[in-house]
Design an enzyme around this catalytic site. Structure first.
Site, mmCIF file in Angstrom:
data_model
loop_
_atom_site.group_PDB
_atom_site.id
_atom_site.type_symbol
_atom_site.label_atom_id
_atom_site.label_comp_id
_atom_site.label_asym_id
_atom_site.label_seq_id
_atom_site.Cartn_x
_atom_site.Cartn_y
_atom_site.Cartn_z
ATOM 1 N N GLU A 333 -25.557 -35.813 -9.044
ATOM 2 C CA GLU A 333 -25.601 -34.243 -9.394
ATOM 3 C C GLU A 333 -25.315 -34.186 -10.766
ATOM 4 O OE1 GLU A 333 -25.465 -32.165 -5.298
ATOM 5 O OE2 GLU A 333 -23.691 -32.730 -5.968
HETATM 6 C C1 TNX Z 1 -24.236 -33.199 -2.186
HETATM 7 S S1 TNX Z 1 -24.540 -35.659 -1.679
HETATM 8 C C2 TNX Z 1 -23.066 -33.567 -2.774
HETATM 9 C C3 TNX Z 1 -21.662 -33.526 -2.635
HETATM 10 C C4 TNX Z 1 -21.591 -32.242 -1.440
HETATM 11 C C5 TNX Z 1 -22.459 -32.436 -0.529
HETATM 12 C C6 TNX Z 1 -22.550 -31.177 0.406
HETATM 13 C C7 TNX Z 1 -24.072 -36.087 -3.073
HETATM 14 C C8 TNX Z 1 -24.124 -37.242 -3.510
HETATM 15 N N1 TNX Z 1 -23.506 -34.769 -3.551
HETATM 16 O O1 TNX Z 1 -21.146 -33.051 -3.905
HETATM 17 O O2 TNX Z 1 -20.232 -32.179 -1.142
HETATM 18 O O3 TNX Z 1 -23.838 -31.857 -1.048
HETATM 19 O O4 TNX Z 1 -23.189 -31.630 1.572
#
Ligand code: TNX
Length: 517
Positions: A333
């Site tokens: 992300e």
């Molecule tokens: C996505 S999964 C994220 C996390 C969040 C999560 C909550 C991922 C690699 N990144 O930063 O905590 O969703 O479900």
């Protein structure tokens, strides 16, 4: 006369009921034991080994490591049976009444974690080619030691006779705990690790940094924890592990044959670091600490040299404390990093990790860069990234959010968790196969499976337990037991039997309506 007759009949009937209910319910069928994960082969011989005051554990002489595992078993059995079983070093082949843990004469094909358990009326013999295998077998012994009386009095405790030959399907069976969004102290973390051991999970991934908090002491960058570790989601106190505390966790895990995988998430998810050191920001200005739950707004400045000095120091210090082979670099992300900056950044960070002798794991986005052949992409969202990773010769760790995310709510009514990926009831979390989940990604590409526990809504150990149980045992079985042997309609009855373990361990679990408790 007639009245007396009826009275007698009632008395006889009552006596019969009492005698039936007091009759020991003998757990003499090993094939019916509720073992999770399900062992590869079980054959029953219909009798039982009885644990009593004469029972003793023996281990091969001269090995502190085996003595430790023997003592671990003794402690667990003593706690559940009230006995005072002691551990001895075996000078000769131990005899009647012994539980014998041995590496000698084991079939090497049992592999790193496999074991052979042979139970007769006289002896419980656990053998393995490696100490890790003995530890896995010890978990099986714990699960098959049954109280055979329903009188309410403790014991006698018995183990049904027969043979179990067992080994895992995947070498990586993990859980991740996000200690950044909410911080969890050493004792809570150890408790989680103890639960993992019971289900033969062998990897513990610690998400040690994120926007909301930096949780591990870095001696060369002290403000990361002094400032960056000072709060958490919701604005509470936060916290961090000193290097000594982290090492203590690593050791506690290693004693249970669990490898710690440290994660420092970058270049995004870095607000806590950016807030601690202005020089890591492209504009040279430190942002405020962040206590919300948004994602994708922060980025290390990929164009500044100091960023790589910082990463080098962090990777060096953490790697020196981490005996395991992996270093997780996050990489997810990174919406605040341009893709043309992200790619060279990840490439360079892979080199830094390699320099300190570790193998890279990153969330699936790292497949956009040039992966090293020994790097691992943890597949959580993008099938396309998974395909890109294997095309570069990298391996996949399977954590699909729709199935394996144990921070997801079970259903609309369960109080904790998120649901952006899915609602994941216990059967949904069990009913999937890592090797056929993504078309084009087969078993040969996959190192294993991991259940991430993000903690935006999780604030205490009780909450962790509620989200882990009873889904974590399912993930453990997916990682251990061949897919051909897995079936929800059979598993759910075994899982229901584990309520007694949850209760014994005082676990706050979700009483799913889909499980026949
Ligand atoms: C996505 S999964 C994220 C996390 C969040 C999560 C909550 C991922 C690699 N990144 O930063 O905590 O969703 O479900």
């Amino acid at each position: 006369m007639k009245k007396i007759h009826i009275f007698q009949t009632i008395l006889i009937m009552m006596a019969m009921i009492i005698s039936v209910s007091c009759k020991p319910k003998e757990p003499t069928d090993l094939a019916k034991a509720s073992i999770i994960p399900k062992p590869v082969t079980v054959s029953a011989t219909g009798e039982a080994f009885t644990l009593n005051s004469k029972t003793a554990i023996f281990v091969d002489a001269g090995s502190d490591e085996l003595t430790r595992t023997g003592q671990y078993l003794a402690d667990k059995l003593n706690a559940s049976t009230g006995l005072t079983i002691v551990v001895n070093e075996a000078q000769t082949e131990p005899g009647k009444g012994s539980i014998f843990l041995t590496l000698s004469g084991a079939d090497q094909s049992l592999g790193e974690e496999g074991y052979l358990l042979t139970v007769t009326k006289q002896q419980v013999k656990l053998s393995a080619a490696n100490p890790a295998g003995l530890f896995m077998g010890v978990q099986t012994i714990r699960q098959i030691t049954a109280r055979d009386s329903v009188s309410g009095k403790p014991g006698p405790f018995r183990i049904a006779t027969g043979t179990i030959t067992d080994h895992p399907d995947y070498s990586y069976r993990g859980m991740m705990l996000d200690v950044s969004r909410h911080f969890f102290g050493v004792e809570d973390v150890k408790q989680v690790i103890e639960y993992l051991a019971f289900y033969k999970i062998n990897m513990f991934h610690m998400h040690l940094s994120d926007d909301q908090g930096w949780r591990i002491e870095i001696k060369s960058w002290p403000n990361l924890t002094a400032h960056g570790g000072s709060t958490q989601v919701g604005g509470g106190q936060g916290g961090f592990y000193t290097q000594e505390q982290y090492s203590d966790i690593v050791k506690f895990a290693a004693d249970r044959y669990i490898t710690v995988v440290p994660e420092i998430d970058m270049p995004g998810h870095t607000n806590a670091a950016l807030s601690s050191y202005p020089e890591l920001n492209c504009n040279g200005k430190a942002p405020d600490l962040y206590t919300g739950t948004d994602v994708g707004f922060s980025s290390l400045c990929t164009k500044k040299e100091i960023t790589y000095t910082f990463i080098d120091d962090v990777v060096r210090e953490i790697s020196a404390l981490t005996p395991g082979p992996f270093f997780h670099i996050g990489g997810d992300e990174s919406h605040a990093t341009k893709v043309e900056d992200y790619i060279p950044f990840i490439n360079r960070v892979q080199d830094i990790v390699a320099k300190y002798g570790k193998r890279v794991i990153g969330w699936d986005e790292i497949a956009l860069s040039t992966l090293k052949p020994n790097s691992v992409a943890q597949c959580w969202a993008s099938e396309e990234n998974a395909i890109k990773a294997i095309a570069q010769g990298a391996k996949i760790l399977m954590s699909p959010a729709k199935k394996a995310y144990i921070d997801m709510q079970y259903d609309k009514s369960t109080p904790l968790g998120l649901h952006w990926a899915a609602y994941i009831e216990v059967d949904d979390g069990y009913n999937w196969d890592p090797a056929s989940y993504i078309p084009g990604v087969g078993k040969e590409n996959i190192i294993g499976v991991e259940a991430p526990m993000w903690t935006e809504t999780i604030t205490k150990l009780d909450d962790i337990e509620y989200m882990m149980f009873p889904r974590l045992p399912g993930i453990a079985e997916i990682g251990w037991t061949p897919v051909s042997m897995r079936n929800w309609d059979e598993y759910k009855f075994r899982l229901a039997q584990h309520a007694k373990f949850f209760e014994e361990m005082d676990i706050n679990y979700y009483k799913s309506p889909r499980v026949p408790w």
